[in-house]
Motif scaffolding. Structure first.
Motif, PDB file in Angstrom:
ATOM      1  N   LEU A 345       0.826  -1.212   0.000  1.00 50.03           N
ATOM      2  CA  LEU A 345       0.000   0.000   0.000  1.00 50.03           C
ATOM      3  C   LEU A 345       0.859   1.261   0.000  1.00 50.03           C
ATOM      4  CD1 LEU A 345      -2.987  -0.787   2.410  1.00 50.03           C
ATOM      5  CD2 LEU A 345      -3.017  -0.591  -0.075  1.00 50.03           C
ATOM      6  N   TYR A 346       1.932   1.257   0.799  1.00 44.61           N
ATOM      7  CA  TYR A 346       2.825   2.418   0.829  1.00 44.61           C
ATOM      8  C   TYR A 346       3.479   2.636  -0.539  1.00 44.61           C
ATOM      9  CZ  TYR A 346       2.676   3.204   5.900  1.00 44.61           C
ATOM     10  OH  TYR A 346       2.284   3.522   7.165  1.00 44.61           O
ATOM     11  N   THR A 347       3.786   1.546  -1.239  1.00 46.01           N
ATOM     12  CA  THR A 347       4.376   1.666  -2.575  1.00 46.01           C
ATOM     13  C   THR A 347       3.376   2.290  -3.546  1.00 46.01           C
ATOM     14  OG1 THR A 347       5.716  -0.298  -2.127  1.00 46.01           O
ATOM     15  CG2 THR A 347       5.545   0.396  -4.415  1.00 46.01           C
ATOM     16  N   VAL A 348       2.101   1.893  -3.412  1.00 43.77           N
ATOM     17  CA  VAL A 348       1.044   2.505  -4.232  1.00 43.77           C
ATOM     18  C   VAL A 348       0.938   3.994  -3.915  1.00 43.77           C
ATOM     19  CG1 VAL A 348      -1.430   2.539  -4.704  1.00 43.77           C
ATOM     20  CG2 VAL A 348      -0.244   0.356  -4.475  1.00 43.77           C
ATOM     21  N   LEU A 349       0.921   4.330  -2.621  1.00 45.91           N
ATOM     22  CA  LEU A 349       0.818   5.738  -2.220  1.00 45.91           C
ATOM     23  C   LEU A 349       2.015   6.534  -2.731  1.00 45.91           C
ATOM     24  CD1 LEU A 349      -0.424   5.454   1.485  1.00 45.91           C
ATOM     25  CD2 LEU A 349      -1.746   6.122  -0.524  1.00 45.91           C
ATOM     26  N   ASN A 350       3.191   5.934  -2.672  1.00 48.66           N
ATOM     27  CA  ASN A 350       4.389   6.620  -3.137  1.00 48.66           C
ATOM     28  C   ASN A 350       4.289   6.965  -4.622  1.00 48.66           C
ATOM     29  OD1 ASN A 350       7.180   7.527  -2.571  1.00 48.66           O
ATOM     30  ND2 ASN A 350       7.772   5.900  -3.971  1.00 48.66           N
ATOM     31  N   ARG A 351       3.666   6.080  -5.391  1.00 42.09           N
ATOM     32  CA  ARG A 351       3.496   6.335  -6.820  1.00 42.09           C
ATOM     33  C   ARG A 351       2.428   7.401  -7.067  1.00 42.09           C
ATOM     34  NH1 ARG A 351       5.245   3.792 -11.344  1.00 42.09           N
ATOM     35  NH2 ARG A 351       4.091   4.225 -13.252  1.00 42.09           N
ATOM     36  N   LEU A 370       5.437   9.175   5.555  1.00 41.41           N
ATOM     37  CA  LEU A 370       5.634   9.470   4.143  1.00 41.41           C
ATOM     38  C   LEU A 370       5.507  10.968   3.906  1.00 41.41           C
ATOM     39  CD1 LEU A 370       3.506   6.570   2.601  1.00 41.41           C
ATOM     40  CD2 LEU A 370       5.951   6.609   3.030  1.00 41.41           C
ATOM     41  N   GLU A 371       6.505  11.539   3.286  1.00 42.57           N
ATOM     42  CA  GLU A 371       6.533  12.971   3.020  1.00 42.57           C
ATOM     43  C   GLU A 371       5.383  13.369   2.096  1.00 42.57           C
ATOM     44  OE1 GLU A 371       7.800  16.838   3.267  1.00 42.57           O
ATOM     45  OE2 GLU A 371       8.698  15.125   4.320  1.00 42.57           O
ATOM     46  N   GLY A 372       4.642  14.420   2.489  1.00 39.69           N
ATOM     47  CA  GLY A 372       3.577  14.941   1.644  1.00 39.69           C
ATOM     48  C   GLY A 372       2.247  14.246   1.798  1.00 39.69           C
ATOM     49  N   ILE A 373       2.153  13.282   2.743  1.00 43.83           N
ATOM     50  CA  ILE A 373       0.900  12.541   2.948  1.00 43.83           C
ATOM     51  C   ILE A 373       0.415  12.769   4.377  1.00 43.83           C
ATOM     52  CG2 ILE A 373      -0.116  10.224   3.069  1.00 43.83           C
ATOM     53  CD1 ILE A 373       1.710   9.389   0.799  1.00 43.83           C
ATOM     54  N   ASN A 374      -0.875  13.067   4.531  1.00 39.54           N
ATOM     55  CA  ASN A 374      -1.465  13.281   5.850  1.00 39.54           C
ATOM     56  C   ASN A 374      -1.817  11.930   6.463  1.00 39.54           C
ATOM     57  OD1 ASN A 374      -2.028  16.412   5.801  1.00 39.54           O
ATOM     58  ND2 ASN A 374      -2.690  15.622   3.813  1.00 39.54           N
ATOM     59  N   GLN A 375      -1.120  11.562   7.539  1.00 35.15           N
ATOM     60  CA  GLN A 375      -1.311  10.247   8.152  1.00 35.15           C
ATOM     61  C   GLN A 375      -1.925  10.394   9.547  1.00 35.15           C
ATOM     62  OE1 GLN A 375       2.992   9.380   6.916  1.00 35.15           O
ATOM     63  NE2 GLN A 375       2.121   7.308   6.991  1.00 35.15           N
ATOM     64  N   ILE A 376      -2.997   9.652   9.785  1.00 34.57           N
ATOM     65  CA  ILE A 376      -3.732   9.709  11.051  1.00 34.57           C
ATOM     66  C   ILE A 376      -3.535   8.397  11.797  1.00 34.57           C
ATOM     67  CG2 ILE A 376      -6.002   9.940  12.125  1.00 34.57           C
ATOM     68  CD1 ILE A 376      -6.880  11.509   9.620  1.00 34.57           C
ATOM     69  N   GLN A 377      -3.148   8.497  13.052  1.00 30.72           N
ATOM     70  CA  GLN A 377      -3.006   7.325  13.927  1.00 30.72           C
ATOM     71  C   GLN A 377      -4.305   7.150  14.715  1.00 30.72           C
ATOM     72  OE1 GLN A 377      -0.061   5.196  15.138  1.00 30.72           O
ATOM     73  NE2 GLN A 377      -1.870   4.163  15.951  1.00 30.72           N
ATOM     74  N   VAL A 378      -4.965   6.004  14.565  1.00 32.40           N
ATOM     75  CA  VAL A 378      -6.213   5.796  15.300  1.00 32.40           C
ATOM     76  C   VAL A 378      -5.913   5.643  16.786  1.00 32.40           C
ATOM     77  CG1 VAL A 378      -7.307   4.687  13.320  1.00 32.40           C
ATOM     78  CG2 VAL A 378      -6.246   3.278  15.073  1.00 32.40           C
ATOM     79  N   ASN A 379      -6.871   6.025  17.602  1.00 32.51           N
ATOM     80  CA  ASN A 379      -6.723   5.950  19.051  1.00 32.51           C
ATOM     81  C   ASN A 379      -8.078   5.601  19.664  1.00 32.51           C
ATOM     82  OD1 ASN A 379      -6.139   6.212  21.743  1.00 32.51           O
ATOM     83  ND2 ASN A 379      -5.278   8.269  21.599  1.00 32.51           N
TER      84      ASN A 379
END
Length: 578
Positions: A345-351, A370-379
């Protein structure tokens, strides 16, 4: 033969070699500016400044091998490899073993006129002069890796004690801690021997490219196991009475509550080991004899977000890249835990990560930033779940949404609705193969007509170990084996040559080095959509997908077996077929 390090160093102006070393390491991307500033500050505070190369290695900002290779290049000296060290001690090594240990140097060959020595510090003119005086011969210096020199000294001249045994022997102050004595536990966890033991466990895991470290207490022993290339291997462990102190040390590093031993806890450690930036996820659970700890090592520098290195065959990759051009819909990646779904999935996002697209992810946990991607950690503790996060992020105007896992019907329905409303949604499921994922979503309660409108493709994958190219052994399989395993589907039996794992020094005797994916890509075509609407089972969907051109994981594994990438045993192990 090249000259000695002492001769070369004497010709280098004071301070020049250190400057050139740091410049070379920085140029190669091995030494960051912040780490260099830290090294310089520590060195300036020392009463007697430590050798720069030794300090860099001791602080873990650059690996031993990288420093050795840089020094060898600057001084125009050879690098000693493990195969260069002798099997037995030289008849007369001229100096005491204690002196060799202190100077971290060991003779590796000798003849009538000269002796060749592997040295961790090739600037050590005192050692070279002392050895030249003792043996009356020319001393030829090679650059050695400190840990390899220490291992060679112990093997050739020592008492067979390992590094862990030496630390344990020095730990006179560490005593058994009672379950109630939290203050004592905290003190013991800060003792130098315990700190060194934990650091050694993590360092060895890094050197062996382990993905996980399992520390498991039992009634009469502490077990330490590393997961290397997907397979657990038991390693040397400290004595049982260190259990409480070691586990407390790890919990302190991960900012966990060492007083709480009745409930599971999760934490995170960030540190640099052997020049590698590690993000370590820590999980503890209570067991009958204490807390079991698992540390997952995420090496930010080792992850390669390229489809070619993941194991995609050329034809499969071409088909998948066509799917990625679709502006909306859903792409699913399936497989058990530890099958590489997140990396895919990260490879897909990177592309997909371009300035024209806004990408938001919801993960548990966020494994790589990942630079330029908004990542949310669930809690879940504050009710920031997958479903609740998804409701909010669809109002953030994203183009691409990645959901770490579809765990329930609510999350699945929101993903489907997001795909229907013009978003490209990526997510994972735990199913055995690609066709089963569609059937699983229908069983969960997602409407079949919505699935046929949103799912673009499904990837199922497993990870198999890659044969060590240095020692793999070719053999001709029996005709019965070819037929039984289905190899005749991908290759002709005549002239067919397979490879088996052998084991050598480069692969630590396992016969394998690294892993690659075997996968199947099911593109949702119109015939498959009709079968989904008819509530067809996974077997029927698989038959149709194969008719439409899908190559199963097992067949992909067979192709990699014939290519010499892996073994038939590995493919059978992870796919349960054959």
């Amino acid at each position: 033969m090249k000259g000695t390090a002492a001769d070369r160093f004497s010709a280098v102006p004071e301070g020049t070699l250190d400057d050139r070393l740091t410049a070379l390491l920085s140029e190669r991307g091995k030494l960051r500016g912040a780490d260099l500033a830290r090294v310089s500050r520590i060195r300036a505070e020392q009463p007697t400044p430590e050798n720069l190369s030794c300090l860099i290695v001791r602080l873990g900002v650059v690996s031993e091998r990288d420093v050795a290779e840089a020094l060898a290049e600057l001084l125009d000296l050879p690098v000693a490899h493990t195969s260069d060290y002798p099997e037995v001690a030289l008849p007369d090594h001229h100096v005491s073993v204690r002196f060799l240990k202190e100077r971290v140097a060991v003779p590796i060959t000798e003849d009538e006129t000269k002796v060749v020595v592997a040295m961790a510090d090739p600037q050590d003119a005192y050692f070279v002069s002392a050895l030249r005086l003792a043996c009356g011969k020319e001393v030829i210096s090679w650059v050695g890796v400190p840990s390899e020199i220490a291992a060679a000294i112990e093997r050739l001249y020592g008492e067979g004690k390992s590094r862990m045994s030496e630390i344990v022997d020095s730990a006179h102050t560490v005593e058994r801690a009672t379950e109630e004595d939290i203050a004592q536990l905290r003190d013991l966890a800060s003792e130098a021997p315990v700190v060194r033991l934990v650091n050694l466990i993590i360092q060895r895991a890094t050197e062996m490219s382990a993905s996980d470290v399992h520390i498991e207490p039992f009634e009469d022993r502490l077990k330490v196991r590393y997961r290397i290339d997907g397979v657990l291997q038991e390693m040397e462990a400290p004595p049982t009475h260190f259990t409480a102190a070691i586990i407390s040390r790890i919990k302190l590093m991960a900012n966990l509550n060492i007083a709480e031993r009745r409930l599971p806890q999760d934490g995170r450690i960030r540190l640099r080991v052997q020049g590698k930036e590690l993000d370590i996820r820590v999980s503890t659970v209570p067991t009958m004899h204490g807390e079991s700890v698992v540390m997952r090592l995420l090496n930010k520098e080792s992850i390669t977000l390229e489809f070619a290195t993941l194991g995609f065959a050329d034809d499969t990759l071409k088909e998948f890249l066509e799917v990625l051009t679709l502006p909306y819909g859903m792409i699913l990646v399936t497989g058990p835990t530890g099958s590489g779904k997140t990396t895919t999935l990260y490879t897909v996002l990177n592309r997909l990560n371009t300035t024209e697209r806004k990408i938001i992810t919801v993960e548990d946990p966020v494994e790589y930033e990942l630079e330029g991607i908004n990542q949310i950690q669930v809690n879940p503790a504050i009710e920031l779940t997958f479903a609740n996060s998804l409701r909010s992020i669809v109002r953030q105007d994203p183009d691409v949404i990645m959901v770490g896992e579809m765990r329930d019907l609510e999350t699945a329905r929101i993903c489907v609705q997001s795909a229907l409303t013009g978003h490209l949604v990526l997510s994972t499921l735990h199913t055995n193969d690609a066709p089963s994922s569609v059937a699983r979503l229908v069983e969960m309660g997602v409407e079949d007509y919505l699935l046929t409108s949103t799912v673009n493709a499904v990837i199922a994958q497993r990870l198999v170990r890659v044969l060590c190219p240095a020692c793999r052994q070719a053999y001709k399989p029996l005709a019965a084996t070819v037929k039984k395993t289905g190899l005749d589907r991908v290759a002709t039996a005549r002239g067919l040559r397979l490879f088996r794992a052998q084991g050598c020094e480069q692969c630590n005797g396992s016969g394998y080095r690294g892993r690659t994916a075997i996968l199947e890509l099911m593109v949702i075509t119109d015939p498959i959509r009709r079968l989904v609407l008819q509530r067809a089972d996974a077997v029927t969907l698989q038959r149709e997908a194969i008719k439409q051109g899908m190559r199963t994981m097992y067949d992909d594994g067979l192709r990699k077996t014939v290519a010499g990438t892996t073994t038939i045993e590995e493919v059978v192990r992870v796919t349960y077929e054959g």
